[in-house]
Enzyme design. Structure first.
Site, PDB file in Angstrom:
ATOM      1  N   LYS A 110       0.815  -1.215   0.000  1.00 59.28           N
ATOM      2  CA  LYS A 110       0.000   0.000   0.000  1.00 59.28           C
ATOM      3  C   LYS A 110       0.849   1.266   0.000  1.00 59.28           C
ATOM      4  O   LYS A 110       0.380   2.329  -0.390  1.00 59.28           O
ATOM      5  CB  LYS A 110      -0.974  -0.019   1.174  1.00 59.28           C
ATOM      6  CG  LYS A 110      -2.031  -1.116   0.990  1.00 59.28           C
ATOM      7  CD  LYS A 110      -3.135  -1.061   2.007  1.00 59.28           C
ATOM      8  CE  LYS A 110      -4.250  -2.031   1.662  1.00 59.28           C
ATOM      9  NZ  LYS A 110      -3.880  -3.450   1.967  1.00 59.28           N
TER      10      LYS A 110
HETATM   11  C1  LIG Z   1      -4.548  -4.544   1.391  1.00 57.05           C
HETATM   12  C2  LIG Z   1      -3.782  -5.805   1.286  1.00 57.05           C
HETATM   13  C3  LIG Z   1      -4.144  -6.821   0.371  1.00 57.05           C
HETATM   14  C4  LIG Z   1      -5.384  -6.727  -0.493  1.00 57.05           C
HETATM   15  O1  LIG Z   1      -5.246  -5.795  -1.560  1.00 57.05           O
HETATM   16  P1  LIG Z   1      -6.547  -5.279  -2.331  1.00 57.05           P
HETATM   17  O2  LIG Z   1      -6.066  -4.172  -3.214  1.00 57.05           O
HETATM   18  O3  LIG Z   1      -7.483  -4.800  -1.266  1.00 57.05           O
HETATM   19  O4  LIG Z   1      -7.104  -6.431  -3.102  1.00 57.05           O
HETATM   20  C5  LIG Z   1      -3.331  -7.935   0.279  1.00 57.05           C
HETATM   21  N1  LIG Z   1      -2.240  -8.089   1.071  1.00 57.05           N
HETATM   22  C6  LIG Z   1      -1.860  -7.140   1.952  1.00 57.05           C
HETATM   23  C7  LIG Z   1      -0.660  -7.367   2.790  1.00 57.05           C
HETATM   24  C8  LIG Z   1      -2.601  -5.957   2.094  1.00 57.05           C
HETATM   25  O5  LIG Z   1      -2.218  -5.015   2.989  1.00 57.05           O
END
Ligand SMILES: *Cc1c(COP(=O)(O)O)cnc(C)c1O
Length: 456
Positions: A110
């Site tokens: 993220k």
């Molecule tokens: C947010 C997150 C996901 C999921 O990603 P999306 O874009 O919501 O599908 C997967 N793995 C981790 C570690 C995350 O923080």
């Protein structure tokens, strides 16, 4: 380039879409037309990451000057320890690669989106003189990535709600040990859903949220999705993907934002892309691509908590493209979802040839962490483990590793005996947690925000 709402009732420039987050009609912003980037690939091959990011984003952020965009991109990815290679590609076996997206400031993918979003908010503050304060609820990684994206923006307060005792210890430390007087961790005595509903109620009070310049840290901001396209593009260039040399990305999925970003490249003229949507036991999206039925239920907690999601908010964007931009059909489906709690597409999604699915329970997560450690001496986190279950022989594959194993040590220790560490987390273990523990009550949270902002 303009952006239009999936529900047809709003349009915006890039900058406007970034500040608004959600469109005025409740839909999500999508680019009105998709640029065909296939003819740029030769020119883009070999570019440093920030240059590639700049070139790609300048096709969309057409209302931002080149200098400003470059400044934003360089500051965003300059925050990574190796700005030249923020997303390293590791080959585990011939044809099986891992795209490590966990080297950013909070050790989860993220950061790629939220570091850029922080810079774009910073630009807005500089250009308009208006403050931006962040309000959001988190069940884990988004809150800390948002805080760390905003930390460098002077004067911006971040209010992050999370369930008291309901997130991993290290995740709480990433939120509550920054030492910044502008970061306000609110540990709410309630569930994540209650925290989320308080945030929604506060935004529902438009007078309050505008008086305090509150902005949502949305997982649905179009800038987040476009920022995520870039590491897919970087990988496509490195591995020379085309119709004769296909490649499958296996993507640990919750809100459907990450996999959507990759899939969008196939709408921009890139050939040979395949995707696997890998969920944990919360497999609503997987089931949809198999059956055409979308039926969110109650969240089942799992060892991969950042994917414990039933309402995949970015899914609405996929629908818009699937319906060839017919916003009336999108509205019908979204109304049915609101009214009945589910919907069924008459056709099985035709995307099945480029999107397949897999889901993984807690035993599967443990098995794959153990197997990859034993076979390859390589530690994977529980989210990434969900993707490994989907690997097929003789298919060129890239697995997206979405979090650093050191963020989720308990599961890894229990199956491998290894205790993954990362220096930035070790530092946090020495610090004191500073948070306000609040009841799950909207008025109390509002009063706490007002108290902080009124005495600035
Ligand atoms: C947010 C997150 C996901 C999921 O990603 P999306 O874009 O919501 O599908 C997967 N793995 C981790 C570690 C995350 O923080």
């Amino acid at each position: 380039m303009r952006f239009t709402s999936t529900r047809g009732g709003d349009t915006a420039t890039f900058s406007e879409a970034v500040i608004k987050g959600l469109a005025g009609d409740g839909g999500l912003f999508v680019p009105e037309t998709m640029p065909d980037i296939s003819s740029y690939l030769t020119r883009w091959r070999g570019l440093p990451y920030t240059e590639l990011a700049y070139s790609f984003l300048s096709l969309f952020a057409t209302d931002i000057s080149g200098n400003e965009l470059r400044h934003c991109v360089e500051n965003a990815y300059g925050a990574f320890p190796d700005p030249k290679t923020p997303a390293p590609l590791v080959e585990l076996n011939t044809g099986l690669h891992v795209l490590e997206l966990f080297h950013g400031p909070t050790l989860a993918f993220k950061d790629f989106a939220l570091q850029l979003l922080g810079q774009l908010y910073g630009r807005h503050i500089r250009n308009t003189g208006q403050p931006v304060n962040i309000l959001g609820a988190t069940s884990g990684d988004t809150g800390s990535a948002a805080i760390h994206g905003m930390l460098k923006q002077p004067g911006t307060h971040s209010f992050i709600l999370y369930p008291e005792g309901g997130i991993a210890g290290l995740q709480e430390r990433q939120i509550a040990c920054t030492g910044s007087p502008l970061v306000h961790p609110f540990a709410v005595r309630g569930s994540f859903d209650e925290a989320q509903s308080i945030v929604k109620q506060i935004f529902g009070d438009a007078a309050f949220s505008s008086a305090y310049s509150l902005t949502a840290v949305n997982s649905i901001n179009i800038a987040r999705i476009l920022a995520q396209c870039i590491y897919y593009l970087d990988t496509v260039l490195k591995l020379d993907v085309n119709a004769d040399r296909p490649l499958e990305f296996i993507v640990p999925t919750g809100n459907f934002g990450n996999v959507l970003a990759g899939w969008m490249l196939s709408k921009m003229g890139i050939q040979g892309l395949r995707f696997c949507v890998a969920t944990n036991v919360n497999s609503v999206v997987s089931v949809f691509f198999q059956t055409g039925e979308y039926r969110p239920g109650k969240v089942t907690p799992s060892l991969a908590p950042s994917m414990d999601i039933q309402q995949a908010s970015n899914f609405e964007r996929w629908l818009w493209w699937h319906f060839s931009g017919d916003s009336v059909r999108v509205c019908k489906v979204m109304n049915a979802l609101r009214r009945d709690g589910n919907f069924i597409l008459n056709e099985i999604p035709a995307d099945n040839d480029i999107i397949r699915t897999a889901s993984c329970d807690n035993d599967g997560i443990k098995t794959w962490i153990e197997r990859i450690w034993n076979d390859k001496n390589y530690l994977i986190d529980p989210h990434t483990a969900c993707a490994f279950t989907a690997v097929r022989e003789n298919v060129r594959t890239v697995i997206l590793a979405t979090a650093h194993p050191a963020k989720f040590p308990e599961t890894i220790i229990s199956v491998t005996g290894q205790s993954p560490k990362h220096p930035s987390l070790e530092v946090l273990k020495q610090r004191t947690v500073t948070k306000q523990i609040l009841p799950a009550d909207t008025e109390t949270v509002k009063a706490a925000i007002a108290r902080i902002l009124d005495i600035r």
